[in-house]
Scaffold this motif. Structure first.
Motif, PDB file in Angstrom:
ATOM      1  N   ARG A  15      24.808 -10.144   1.470  1.00 47.23           N
ATOM      2  CA  ARG A  15      23.496 -10.448   0.910  1.00 47.23           C
ATOM      3  C   ARG A  15      22.751  -9.154   0.626  1.00 47.23           C
ATOM      4  O   ARG A  15      22.564  -8.346   1.515  1.00 47.23           O
ATOM      5  CB  ARG A  15      22.653 -11.269   1.890  1.00 47.23           C
ATOM      6  N   SER A  16      22.334  -9.001  -0.573  1.00 50.19           N
ATOM      7  CA  SER A  16      21.458  -7.901  -1.003  1.00 50.19           C
ATOM      8  C   SER A  16      21.814  -6.541  -0.403  1.00 50.19           C
ATOM      9  O   SER A  16      21.026  -5.949   0.330  1.00 50.19           O
ATOM     10  CB  SER A  16      19.994  -8.241  -0.757  1.00 50.19           C
ATOM     11  N   ASP A  17      23.012  -6.059  -0.714  1.00 48.47           N
ATOM     12  CA  ASP A  17      23.434  -4.738  -0.251  1.00 48.47           C
ATOM     13  C   ASP A  17      22.476  -3.646  -0.711  1.00 48.47           C
ATOM     14  O   ASP A  17      22.361  -2.610  -0.077  1.00 48.47           O
ATOM     15  CB  ASP A  17      24.844  -4.415  -0.747  1.00 48.47           C
ATOM     16  N   VAL A  18      21.794  -3.893  -1.795  1.00 46.57           N
ATOM     17  CA  VAL A  18      20.883  -2.900  -2.356  1.00 46.57           C
ATOM     18  C   VAL A  18      19.654  -2.695  -1.463  1.00 46.57           C
ATOM     19  O   VAL A  18      18.991  -1.665  -1.559  1.00 46.57           O
ATOM     20  CB  VAL A  18      20.483  -3.293  -3.803  1.00 46.57           C
ATOM     21  N   ASN A  19      19.376  -3.626  -0.568  1.00 44.92           N
ATOM     22  CA  ASN A  19      18.175  -3.548   0.263  1.00 44.92           C
ATOM     23  C   ASN A  19      18.430  -3.070   1.690  1.00 44.92           C
ATOM     24  O   ASN A  19      17.542  -3.162   2.530  1.00 44.92           O
ATOM     25  CB  ASN A  19      17.484  -4.922   0.321  1.00 44.92           C
ATOM     26  N   ILE A  20      19.600  -2.538   1.977  1.00 49.77           N
ATOM     27  CA  ILE A  20      19.912  -2.061   3.327  1.00 49.77           C
ATOM     28  C   ILE A  20      19.337  -0.650   3.486  1.00 49.77           C
ATOM     29  O   ILE A  20      19.648   0.247   2.705  1.00 49.77           O
ATOM     30  CB  ILE A  20      21.440  -2.034   3.573  1.00 49.77           C
ATOM     31  N   ARG A  39      26.856  16.675   8.054  1.00 49.59           N
ATOM     32  CA  ARG A  39      27.295  17.815   7.241  1.00 49.59           C
ATOM     33  C   ARG A  39      26.443  17.854   5.991  1.00 49.59           C
ATOM     34  O   ARG A  39      26.692  17.114   5.051  1.00 49.59           O
ATOM     35  CB  ARG A  39      28.763  17.673   6.844  1.00 49.59           C
ATOM     36  N   GLY A  40      25.403  18.669   6.005  1.00 49.81           N
ATOM     37  CA  GLY A  40      24.486  18.710   4.869  1.00 49.81           C
ATOM     38  C   GLY A  40      23.768  17.383   4.736  1.00 49.81           C
ATOM     39  O   GLY A  40      23.141  16.907   5.679  1.00 49.81           O
ATOM     40  N   SER A  41      23.890  16.750   3.573  1.00 49.40           N
ATOM     41  CA  SER A  41      23.229  15.465   3.351  1.00 49.40           C
ATOM     42  C   SER A  41      24.133  14.283   3.716  1.00 49.40           C
ATOM     43  O   SER A  41      23.745  13.139   3.551  1.00 49.40           O
ATOM     44  CB  SER A  41      22.810  15.346   1.881  1.00 49.40           C
ATOM     45  N   HIS A  42      25.327  14.572   4.216  1.00 46.90           N
ATOM     46  CA  HIS A  42      26.287  13.520   4.546  1.00 46.90           C
ATOM     47  C   HIS A  42      26.244  13.194   6.032  1.00 46.90           C
ATOM     48  O   HIS A  42      26.156  14.085   6.872  1.00 46.90           O
ATOM     49  CB  HIS A  42      27.714  13.949   4.187  1.00 46.90           C
ATOM     50  N   ARG A  43      26.345  11.904   6.335  1.00 44.96           N
ATOM     51  CA  ARG A  43      26.521  11.427   7.706  1.00 44.96           C
ATOM     52  C   ARG A  43      27.929  10.861   7.772  1.00 44.96           C
ATOM     53  O   ARG A  43      28.272   9.946   7.030  1.00 44.96           O
ATOM     54  CB  ARG A  43      25.524  10.329   8.055  1.00 44.96           C
ATOM     55  N   ASN A  59      20.152   7.255  -0.541  1.00 47.02           N
ATOM     56  CA  ASN A  59      19.682   6.990  -1.897  1.00 47.02           C
ATOM     57  C   ASN A  59      18.206   6.665  -1.723  1.00 47.02           C
ATOM     58  O   ASN A  59      17.849   5.509  -1.561  1.00 47.02           O
ATOM     59  CB  ASN A  59      20.456   5.830  -2.520  1.00 47.02           C
ATOM     60  N   ASP A  60      17.363   7.686  -1.682  1.00 52.24           N
ATOM     61  CA  ASP A  60      15.978   7.586  -1.217  1.00 52.24           C
ATOM     62  C   ASP A  60      16.015   7.116   0.232  1.00 52.24           C
ATOM     63  O   ASP A  60      16.634   7.756   1.049  1.00 52.24           O
ATOM     64  CB  ASP A  60      15.144   6.666  -2.110  1.00 52.24           C
ATOM     65  N   ASN A  61      15.416   5.982   0.563  1.00 50.25           N
ATOM     66  CA  ASN A  61      15.463   5.512   1.951  1.00 50.25           C
ATOM     67  C   ASN A  61      16.482   4.386   2.134  1.00 50.25           C
ATOM     68  O   ASN A  61      16.602   3.832   3.212  1.00 50.25           O
ATOM     69  CB  ASN A  61      14.083   5.060   2.425  1.00 50.25           C
ATOM     70  N   LYS A  62      17.234   4.084   1.090  1.00 44.19           N
ATOM     71  CA  LYS A  62      18.233   3.012   1.130  1.00 44.19           C
ATOM     72  C   LYS A  62      19.639   3.595   1.219  1.00 44.19           C
ATOM     73  O   LYS A  62      19.886   4.746   0.876  1.00 44.19           O
ATOM     74  CB  LYS A  62      18.144   2.139  -0.135  1.00 44.19           C
ATOM     75  N   ALA A  63      20.559   2.761   1.691  1.00 41.29           N
ATOM     76  CA  ALA A  63      21.977   3.130   1.684  1.00 41.29           C
ATOM     77  C   ALA A  63      22.546   2.808   0.303  1.00 41.29           C
ATOM     78  O   ALA A  63      22.075   1.887  -0.372  1.00 41.29           O
ATOM     79  CB  ALA A  63      22.731   2.347   2.746  1.00 41.29           C
ATOM     80  N   LYS A  64      23.523   3.559  -0.121  1.00 36.57           N
ATOM     81  CA  LYS A  64      24.160   3.284  -1.409  1.00 36.57           C
ATOM     82  C   LYS A  64      24.969   1.993  -1.297  1.00 36.57           C
ATOM     83  O   LYS A  64      25.610   1.740  -0.280  1.00 36.57           O
ATOM     84  CB  LYS A  64      25.051   4.446  -1.815  1.00 36.57           C
TER      85      LYS A  64
END
Length: 84
Positions: A15-20, A39-43, A59-64
């Motif tokens: 459901r709504s992966d874009v909102n995680i 590592r830098g910007s990567h977790r 991706n701003d405050n959201k997960a890709k």
């Protein structure tokens, strides 16, 4: 239901992966026993017994979206969702 249970259910039901939220996804992985390396910007998340490593970026405050799908596949493959 705990916050982790709600997030896990949302991810598993596709459901709504874009909102995680990114921070919530990272917290869920830590809650599931993954070790985190930054590592830098990567977790990067690893867990003993899990072949795949999970590499997340904000991706701003959201997960890709594709990374949420990757997490879902790992949870389902290794039955990390607590469902029997």
């Amino acid at each position: 239901m705990s916050r982790y249970d709600n997030l896990l259910e949302q991810i598993l039901q596709d459901r709504s992966d874009v909102n995680i939220r990114f921070d919530d996804l990272c917290q869920l992985l830590r809650h599931l026993g993954f070790d985190e390396r930054i590592r830098g910007s990567h977790r990067i998340f690893r867990k003993q017994g899990i072949e795949e490593k999970i590499n997340l970026q904000r991706n701003d405050n959201k997960a890709k979206v594709y990374q949420v799908s990757q997490v879902r596949r790992v949870i389902l493959k290794y039955q990390l969702g607590g469902e029997e």
